[in-house]
Design an enzyme around this catalytic site. Sequence first.
Site, PDB file in Angstrom:
ATOM      1  N   ASP A   6       0.885  -1.166   0.000  1.00 43.34           N
ATOM      2  CA  ASP A   6       0.000   0.000   0.000  1.00 43.34           C
ATOM      3  C   ASP A   6       0.931   1.226   0.000  1.00 43.34           C
ATOM      4  O   ASP A   6       2.130   1.097   0.282  1.00 43.34           O
ATOM      5  CB  ASP A   6      -0.840  -0.075   1.291  1.00 43.34           C
ATOM      6  CG  ASP A   6      -1.507   1.228   1.604  1.00 43.34           C
ATOM      7  OD1 ASP A   6      -2.235   1.723   0.733  1.00 43.34           O
ATOM      8  OD2 ASP A   6      -1.298   1.768   2.719  1.00 43.34           O
ATOM      9  N   ASP A   8       0.148   5.249   1.053  1.00 44.35           N
ATOM     10  CA  ASP A   8       0.100   6.184   2.198  1.00 44.35           C
ATOM     11  C   ASP A   8       0.056   5.425   3.524  1.00 44.35           C
ATOM     12  O   ASP A   8      -0.795   4.553   3.703  1.00 44.35           O
ATOM     13  CB  ASP A   8      -1.145   7.076   2.108  1.00 44.35           C
ATOM     14  CG  ASP A   8      -1.118   7.975   0.896  1.00 44.35           C
ATOM     15  OD1 ASP A   8      -1.015   9.198   1.058  1.00 44.35           O
ATOM     16  OD2 ASP A   8      -1.197   7.435  -0.218  1.00 44.35           O
ATOM     17  N   ARG A  15      -0.162  11.258   2.099  1.00 46.53           N
ATOM     18  CA  ARG A  15      -0.120  12.337   1.091  1.00 46.53           C
ATOM     19  C   ARG A  15       1.201  13.121   1.093  1.00 46.53           C
ATOM     20  O   ARG A  15       1.244  14.258   0.690  1.00 46.53           O
ATOM     21  CB  ARG A  15      -1.312  13.303   1.260  1.00 46.53           C
ATOM     22  CG  ARG A  15      -2.611  12.809   0.670  1.00 46.53           C
ATOM     23  CD  ARG A  15      -2.549  12.515  -0.827  1.00 46.53           C
ATOM     24  NE  ARG A  15      -2.420  13.691  -1.671  1.00 46.53           N
ATOM     25  CZ  ARG A  15      -1.453  13.838  -2.601  1.00 46.53           C
ATOM     26  NH1 ARG A  15      -0.537  12.909  -2.790  1.00 46.53           N
ATOM     27  NH2 ARG A  15      -1.412  14.921  -3.349  1.00 46.53           N
ATOM     28  N   ARG A 112     -12.387   9.854  -9.322  1.00 50.73           N
ATOM     29  CA  ARG A 112     -11.217   9.230  -9.951  1.00 50.73           C
ATOM     30  C   ARG A 112     -11.723   8.073 -10.786  1.00 50.73           C
ATOM     31  O   ARG A 112     -12.895   7.721 -10.711  1.00 50.73           O
ATOM     32  CB  ARG A 112     -10.251   8.708  -8.882  1.00 50.73           C
ATOM     33  CG  ARG A 112      -9.801   9.775  -7.927  1.00 50.73           C
ATOM     34  CD  ARG A 112      -8.869   9.209  -6.877  1.00 50.73           C
ATOM     35  NE  ARG A 112      -8.593  10.204  -5.862  1.00 50.73           N
ATOM     36  CZ  ARG A 112      -8.203   9.916  -4.639  1.00 50.73           C
ATOM     37  NH1 ARG A 112      -8.012   8.653  -4.275  1.00 50.73           N
ATOM     38  NH2 ARG A 112      -7.982  10.874  -3.765  1.00 50.73           N
ATOM     39  N   ARG A 123     -10.300  18.230   0.228  1.00 50.20           N
ATOM     40  CA  ARG A 123      -8.952  17.743  -0.059  1.00 50.20           C
ATOM     41  C   ARG A 123      -7.950  18.888  -0.197  1.00 50.20           C
ATOM     42  O   ARG A 123      -6.753  18.675  -0.056  1.00 50.20           O
ATOM     43  CB  ARG A 123      -8.926  16.895  -1.345  1.00 50.20           C
ATOM     44  CG  ARG A 123      -9.782  15.647  -1.308  1.00 50.20           C
ATOM     45  CD  ARG A 123      -9.262  14.608  -2.280  1.00 50.20           C
ATOM     46  NE  ARG A 123      -7.901  14.262  -1.972  1.00 50.20           N
ATOM     47  CZ  ARG A 123      -7.532  13.470  -0.975  1.00 50.20           C
ATOM     48  NH1 ARG A 123      -8.428  12.899  -0.198  1.00 50.20           N
ATOM     49  NH2 ARG A 123      -6.269  13.237  -0.746  1.00 50.20           N
ATOM     50  N   SER A 166     -10.185  10.997   4.521  1.00 49.77           N
ATOM     51  CA  SER A 166     -11.199  10.767   3.485  1.00 49.77           C
ATOM     52  C   SER A 166     -11.810   9.372   3.524  1.00 49.77           C
ATOM     53  O   SER A 166     -11.402   8.523   4.308  1.00 49.77           O
ATOM     54  CB  SER A 166     -10.576  11.035   2.116  1.00 49.77           C
ATOM     55  OG  SER A 166      -9.541  10.117   1.886  1.00 49.77           O
ATOM     56  N   ASP A 197      -1.543  -0.513   6.023  1.00 48.65           N
ATOM     57  CA  ASP A 197      -1.741   0.078   7.363  1.00 48.65           C
ATOM     58  C   ASP A 197      -3.214   0.144   7.770  1.00 48.65           C
ATOM     59  O   ASP A 197      -3.514   0.435   8.918  1.00 48.65           O
ATOM     60  CB  ASP A 197      -1.136   1.499   7.433  1.00 48.65           C
ATOM     61  CG  ASP A 197      -1.887   2.490   6.561  1.00 48.65           C
ATOM     62  OD1 ASP A 197      -2.314   2.102   5.453  1.00 48.65           O
ATOM     63  OD2 ASP A 197      -2.064   3.641   6.986  1.00 48.65           O
TER      64      ASP A 197
HETATM   65  O1  M1P Z   1      -3.653   5.827  -0.203  1.00 44.56           O
HETATM   66  C1  M1P Z   1      -4.444   6.055   0.911  1.00 44.56           C
HETATM   67  C2  M1P Z   1      -5.387   7.188   0.714  1.00 44.56           C
HETATM   68  O2  M1P Z   1      -4.697   8.403   0.486  1.00 44.56           O
HETATM   69  C3  M1P Z   1      -5.471   9.508   0.434  1.00 44.56           C
HETATM   70  O3  M1P Z   1      -6.180   9.614   1.632  1.00 44.56           O
HETATM   71  P1  M1P Z   1      -6.228  10.916   2.600  1.00 44.56           P
HETATM   72  O4  M1P Z   1      -6.196  12.098   1.714  1.00 44.56           O
HETATM   73  O5  M1P Z   1      -7.500  10.722   3.354  1.00 44.56           O
HETATM   74  O6  M1P Z   1      -5.035  10.828   3.493  1.00 44.56           O
HETATM   75  C4  M1P Z   1      -6.513   9.390  -0.660  1.00 44.56           C
HETATM   76  O7  M1P Z   1      -5.881   9.506  -1.898  1.00 44.56           O
HETATM   77  C5  M1P Z   1      -7.260   8.077  -0.550  1.00 44.56           C
HETATM   78  O8  M1P Z   1      -8.074   7.874  -1.670  1.00 44.56           O
HETATM   79  C6  M1P Z   1      -6.324   6.946  -0.430  1.00 44.56           C
HETATM   80  O9  M1P Z   1      -7.040   5.764  -0.228  1.00 44.56           O
END
Ligand code: M1P
Length: 236
Positions: A6, A8, A15, A112, A123, A166, A197
Amino acid sequence: MIYLFDMDGTLTPPRQPMEESFAKAFEGLIGDRVFYMVTGSDIVKIEEQIPKNILKMAAGIYASMGNEFYVDGKLVYQNDFCHDDDLIKRLELYRENTKYPHKLYPNFIEQRCGMINFCVVGRDCPEKIRQQYHDWDFVNVERLQIVKELSQVFTKYSFTVGGSISIDITLVGSGKEQVAKDLLKRYPSEKIIFFGDKTDRGGNDYDIAQVFLGSGNAEVITVKNQSETITFLRHL
Ligand code: M1P
């Protein structure tokens, strides 16, 4: 052995770009092993966060919850869907009626390929607000409550808590779990190790983790952050 990561919270802070020290350690530890990446983010965000050389090393990138697949920077396939207006109206109502007591920012419904990302605070909020909403949500469980309610009303969709602020929305069966199915088909006799995670129920790594765990030939490693990913890789 095939590895799947994965993004993030597993390879990068949410992000944020991959840290230089992490990239170095990851490159050394992964060496010439075959690895893939999967994320709810689209390719633009992936390219912002992951250095080019690491993207080049990957055997494939599953973006937008697996609704887009890239190999060597080229799009291999894409699944899309048309959402219901009722769902969008409902999301707008959640935004209007949130109990989050601070300013809201633009870009709260991001469409998306094959998915919608819904973010009450918006966002386009600054980094410090991202943390503030995340901490508020941790106490007030707004996102989990929204996921619970929407799952009861819109049964053809799957709603999961995405990263820090999100909610990811896909058609049922078209979330990250489709990536597990694809990899198990591509590599029927290889062991697959998945790092994520958000593998708890309601999280956007839960369904994919369940498919791997049920397959009998995969391992799921739940990490709290990217440092734990490095720690696990050192022990493999
Ligand atoms: O990759 C994990 C998530 O990253 C972003 O989440 P957030 O902005 O809430 O931290 C988004 O791009 C989300 O779609 C994605 O699953």
